[in-house]
Design a protein around this motif. Structure first.
Motif, PDB file in Angstrom:
ATOM      1  N   LYS A  24      12.049  66.831 106.836  1.00 20.45           N
ATOM      2  CA  LYS A  24      12.807  65.250 107.826  1.00 20.45           C
ATOM      3  C   LYS A  24      12.852  64.133 107.086  1.00 20.45           C
ATOM      4  CE  LYS A  24      10.150  66.881 112.668  1.00 20.45           C
ATOM      5  NZ  LYS A  24       9.372  68.148 111.964  1.00 20.45           N
ATOM      6  N   GLN A  25      13.681  62.855 107.614  1.00 17.13           N
ATOM      7  CA  GLN A  25      14.174  61.796 107.242  1.00 17.13           C
ATOM      8  C   GLN A  25      13.095  61.300 106.887  1.00 17.13           C
ATOM      9  OE1 GLN A  25      17.236  59.440 108.928  1.00 17.13           O
ATOM     10  NE2 GLN A  25      17.008  57.876 107.503  1.00 17.13           N
ATOM     11  N   SER A  26      12.723  60.120 106.179  1.00 20.14           N
ATOM     12  CA  SER A  26      11.573  60.062 104.974  1.00 20.14           C
ATOM     13  C   SER A  26      10.360  60.808 104.522  1.00 20.14           C
ATOM     14  CB  SER A  26      11.680  58.407 106.055  1.00 20.14           C
ATOM     15  OG  SER A  26      12.461  57.877 106.761  1.00 20.14           O
ATOM     16  N   GLY A  27      10.712  62.312 104.971  1.00 13.75           N
ATOM     17  CA  GLY A  27       9.424  63.089 104.515  1.00 13.75           C
ATOM     18  C   GLY A  27      10.334  63.354 102.764  1.00 13.75           C
ATOM     19  N   SER A  28       9.412  64.409 102.447  1.00 12.55           N
ATOM     20  CA  SER A  28       8.980  64.736 100.979  1.00 12.55           C
ATOM     21  C   SER A  28       8.880  65.809 101.071  1.00 12.55           C
ATOM     22  CB  SER A  28       8.325  63.658  99.635  1.00 12.55           C
ATOM     23  OG  SER A  28       9.128  62.535  99.880  1.00 12.55           O
ATOM     24  N   THR A  58      12.473  63.801  98.823  1.00 17.45           N
ATOM     25  CA  THR A  58      12.451  62.742  99.055  1.00 17.45           C
ATOM     26  C   THR A  58      13.835  62.648 100.600  1.00 17.45           C
ATOM     27  OG1 THR A  58      10.797  61.699  98.343  1.00 17.45           O
ATOM     28  CG2 THR A  58      11.420  60.242 100.798  1.00 17.45           C
ATOM     29  N   LEU A 114      16.463  60.513 101.710  1.00 19.46           N
ATOM     30  CA  LEU A 114      16.700  58.820 102.656  1.00 19.46           C
ATOM     31  C   LEU A 114      17.331  58.247 103.459  1.00 19.46           C
ATOM     32  CD1 LEU A 114      18.003  57.685  99.185  1.00 19.46           C
ATOM     33  CD2 LEU A 114      15.363  58.345  99.560  1.00 19.46           C
ATOM     34  N   GLU A 115      18.307  59.377 104.119  1.00 18.20           N
ATOM     35  CA  GLU A 115      19.534  59.130 104.909  1.00 18.20           C
ATOM     36  C   GLU A 115      19.706  60.460 104.977  1.00 18.20           C
ATOM     37  OE1 GLU A 115      23.722  56.908 105.553  1.00 18.20           O
ATOM     38  OE2 GLU A 115      21.933  55.782 104.506  1.00 18.20           O
ATOM     39  N   THR A 120      23.642  63.620 104.289  1.00 19.78           N
ATOM     40  CA  THR A 120      22.380  63.600 103.672  1.00 19.78           C
ATOM     41  C   THR A 120      22.356  63.779 102.350  1.00 19.78           C
ATOM     42  OG1 THR A 120      22.283  65.500 105.781  1.00 19.78           O
ATOM     43  CG2 THR A 120      20.404  65.658 103.250  1.00 19.78           C
ATOM     44  N   ARG A 158      16.390  61.806  97.390  1.00 25.48           N
ATOM     45  CA  ARG A 158      16.097  61.305  96.261  1.00 25.48           C
ATOM     46  C   ARG A 158      15.872  62.811  95.096  1.00 25.48           C
ATOM     47  NH1 ARG A 158      15.205  55.490  96.493  1.00 25.48           N
ATOM     48  NH2 ARG A 158      16.627  55.166  95.621  1.00 25.48           N
ATOM     49  N   ASP A 187      19.675  60.000  92.759  1.00 20.14           N
ATOM     50  CA  ASP A 187      19.988  60.447  93.994  1.00 20.14           C
ATOM     51  C   ASP A 187      21.064  61.008  95.000  1.00 20.14           C
ATOM     52  OD1 ASP A 187      17.847  58.138  94.532  1.00 20.14           O
ATOM     53  OD2 ASP A 187      19.207  56.424  95.116  1.00 20.14           O
TER      54      ASP A 187
END
Length: 146
Positions: free
Chosen positions: A36-40, A54, A56-57, A63, A66, A85
């Motif tokens: 998910k977004q902001s997930g790693s 990760t 990021l957006e 999508t 990083r 990125d």
């Protein structure tokens, strides 16, 4: 005896870069699936090498991801951890490196010499690096959800 060196000018090959971007998209898409977004997602390669992927957006057609190498147990002086990125374009099914080691807005080609000391084919090189990294992960990596 002296000889003059004639330097061949670098010719940007858009078709080759798009082929590379398509290969990278196909290899990277399964890695980020389910994140998910902001997930790693942590990827381990052997005993010492770890990478964090990760998201990021996320947007309807793109999508941004990083990929960064996490610090080793014993940090070597002067070693800079890898960080890139990547933007995935879902409609075109392409993945492009948009930032590498803090350098963003990579140009298609650079004049040599240049003040920032970029290679003439810097954009192609960082996208090729992503391809090699993805091959390493496919061959030797295993995933750990965070």
């Amino acid at each position: 005896m002296t000889t003059d060196v004639i330097r061949k000018r670098y010719k940007f090959d858009l078709a080759a870069l798009q082929r590379l971007a398509a290969i990278n998209y196909a290899a990277l898409r399964p890695i980020i699936a389910g994140v998910k977004q902001s997930g790693s997602k942590i990827i381990k390669v052997g005993q010492q090498l770890r990478f964090a992927v990760t998201v990021l957006e996320t947007a309807p057609y793109t999508t941004e991801v990083r990929i960064e190498q996490q610090a080793l147990m014993t940090q070597l002086p002067g070693l800079r951890e890898t960080q890139i990125d990547v933007r995935l374009y879902h409609d075109a099914q392409l993945a492009e490196v948009v930032r590498s080691q803090g350098v963003g807005r990579l140009q298609a080609s650079y004049e040599i010499p240049n003040p920032d000391m970029h290679h003439a084919d810097e954009k192609h090189q960082v996208n090729h690096f992503l391809q090699e990294w993805l091959q390493l992960i496919r061959a030797n990596g295993y995933f750990q959800e965070v």
